[in-house]
Design a protein around this motif. Structure first.
Motif, short mmCIF file in Angstrom:
data_model
loop_
_atom_site.label_atom_id
_atom_site.label_comp_id
_atom_site.label_asym_id
_atom_site.label_seq_id
_atom_site.Cartn_x
_atom_site.Cartn_y
_atom_site.Cartn_z
N PHE A 158 36.47 30.13 45.91
CA PHE A 158 35.84 31.62 46.36
C PHE A 158 34.76 32.24 45.09
O PHE A 158 35.28 33.00 44.26
CB PHE A 158 37.11 32.53 46.28
CG PHE A 158 36.72 33.91 47.08
CD1 PHE A 158 37.09 33.96 48.27
CD2 PHE A 158 36.04 34.74 46.32
CE1 PHE A 158 37.17 35.20 49.10
CE2 PHE A 158 35.93 36.08 47.04
CZ PHE A 158 36.04 36.11 48.39
N ARG A 205 38.47 38.73 51.17
CA ARG A 205 38.35 39.45 49.87
C ARG A 205 39.45 39.97 49.02
O ARG A 205 39.73 39.77 48.10
CB ARG A 205 37.03 40.46 50.02
CG ARG A 205 36.01 39.95 50.43
CD ARG A 205 34.88 40.97 50.40
NE ARG A 205 34.86 42.19 51.21
CZ ARG A 205 34.40 42.18 52.43
NH1 ARG A 205 33.79 41.03 53.04
NH2 ARG A 205 34.68 43.17 53.10
N ASN A 230 43.58 37.30 47.54
CA ASN A 230 43.22 35.89 46.89
C ASN A 230 44.43 34.96 47.30
O ASN A 230 45.59 35.41 46.89
CB ASN A 230 43.13 36.36 45.35
CG ASN A 230 43.12 34.97 44.72
OD1 ASN A 230 44.12 34.52 44.20
ND2 ASN A 230 41.80 34.48 44.31
N GLU A 231 44.28 33.79 47.37
CA GLU A 231 45.06 32.96 47.59
C GLU A 231 46.20 32.56 46.55
O GLU A 231 47.67 32.46 46.85
CB GLU A 231 44.80 31.55 47.78
CG GLU A 231 45.56 30.31 48.41
CD GLU A 231 45.05 29.04 48.92
OE1 GLU A 231 45.70 28.08 49.23
OE2 GLU A 231 43.84 29.03 49.06
N ASP A 274 40.62 30.17 41.81
CA ASP A 274 39.91 30.02 43.05
C ASP A 274 39.58 28.53 43.48
O ASP A 274 38.53 28.06 44.22
CB ASP A 274 37.97 30.42 42.53
CG ASP A 274 37.70 29.54 41.52
OD1 ASP A 274 38.08 28.77 40.98
OD2 ASP A 274 36.33 29.72 41.26
#
Length: 223
Positions: free
Chosen positions: A92, A121, A124-125, A164
Motif C-alpha cells: 500500500f 485507506r 490498514n490490514e 504494507d
C-alpha cells in the motif's frame, strides 16, 4: 443488459490460478453472464475530473495452463461500468493511495467499487486488527529502533513485520538474544523512518490460522 464488471489487479498472467481468489471471483461473475474488463494500475486516470480506465475485455477459464484471454485495450469512462473490484495486492504505497482516489471518483459517479476506496485507506490490514486488542497478542507499532528493541527484550520471542506487506514478505521472527535483532529492526524501519509492527510470538500459529469472512457484518457460516 449484462452486468459490466472491471477488475483492477496485478498482471493476470503472473497469478497462481489454483489458489487465486480474484480468478475465482471472475470465474463466478462470468458464469453468471457478466461482461468482464481488466485493468492494471497504469490503466487508471482522471480526465477533467472524471474517472477513466484503459480497459481490456477479459475471458477467464478454469485451466491451470491458460486461464485468461484479453482483448484490445480501450480508454473509457469508468462511470459506464456497474462494478469495479479493487484487487491490487499490497504494498500500500503512494501509487496505491492515488488509485483509491481515482476509484473514489468512479464511486461518486455511481459505480459500485469493492472494497470501498475510503475503507481501503482507513483500514490498514495490519493496524485495523489492533482496534480489538483483546483478540491480539501484545503489540507495538513504532519507527523508533530503541522502542522496538525494548519490546522484543520484554517479550523475548517476537514477530516483526512492515505495515504494507502481504504473503509473508519481510516478516521476521526475532528473539531478544539474537545477534541479528538490531539489523532486522534497522531494515524494517529503514533506519528509523518507517513504522513497523512488533508482536509477541504465539506458538499456536504452528497449527495454522483461520479467516472469518463477513458479508454485511454477518460471518459466513462455512469455509
Amino acid at each position: 443488459m449484462p452486468v459490466e464488471l472491471a477488475v483492477v489487479m496485478d498482471p493476470i498472467g503472473s497469478i497462481k490460478p489454483a489458489k487465486d481468489t480474484t480468478l475465482a471471483l471472475l470465474l463466478e461473475a462470468q458464469r453468471r453472464g457478466w461482461k468482464l474488463h481488466y485493468l492494471t494500475q497504469s490503466d487508471l486516470a482522471l480526465r477533467s475530473g472524471k474517472a477513466w480506465g484503459r480497459a481490456r475485455p477479459l475471458l477467464v477459464t478454469d485451466d491451470a495452463n491458460r486461464w485468461h484471454e484479453l482483448g484490445p485495450p480501450q480508454w473509457r469512462p469508468l462511470a459506464g461500468l456497474d462494478v469495479i473490484l479493487e484487487r491490487k495486492d499490497p504494498p500500500f504505497d503512494a501509487q496505491y493511495l492515488y488509485d483509491t482516489l481515482v476509484l473514489g471518483q468512479a464511486q461518486r459517479e455511481g459505480v459500485l467499487v469493492v472494497n470501498d476506496p475510503q475503507g481501503l485507506r482507513d483500514m490498514n490490514e495490519k493496524l485495523f486488527a489492533l482496534e480489538f486488542p483483546q483478540c491480539c497478542p501484545p503489540s507495538l507499532v513504532a519507527r523508533d529502533p530503541t522502542s522496538l528493541r525494548d519490546f522484543v527484550r520484554e517479550h523475548v520471542d517476537c514477530v516483526l513485520k512492515p505495515l504494507d506487506g502481504m504473503g509473508g514478505r519481510s516478516i521476521f521472527r526475532a528473539r531478544a538474544a539474537d545477534d541479528t535483532l538490531k539489523v532486522i529492526i534497522e531494515t524494517l524501519t529503514r533506519g528509523g523512518s518507517e513504522q513497523t509492527l512488533a508482536q509477541r510470538y504465539s506458538p499456536e500459529i504452528s497449527a495454522g490460522d483461520k479467516r472469518i469472512l463477513l458479508v454485511d457484518g454477518e460471518p459466513v457460516p462455512f469455509a
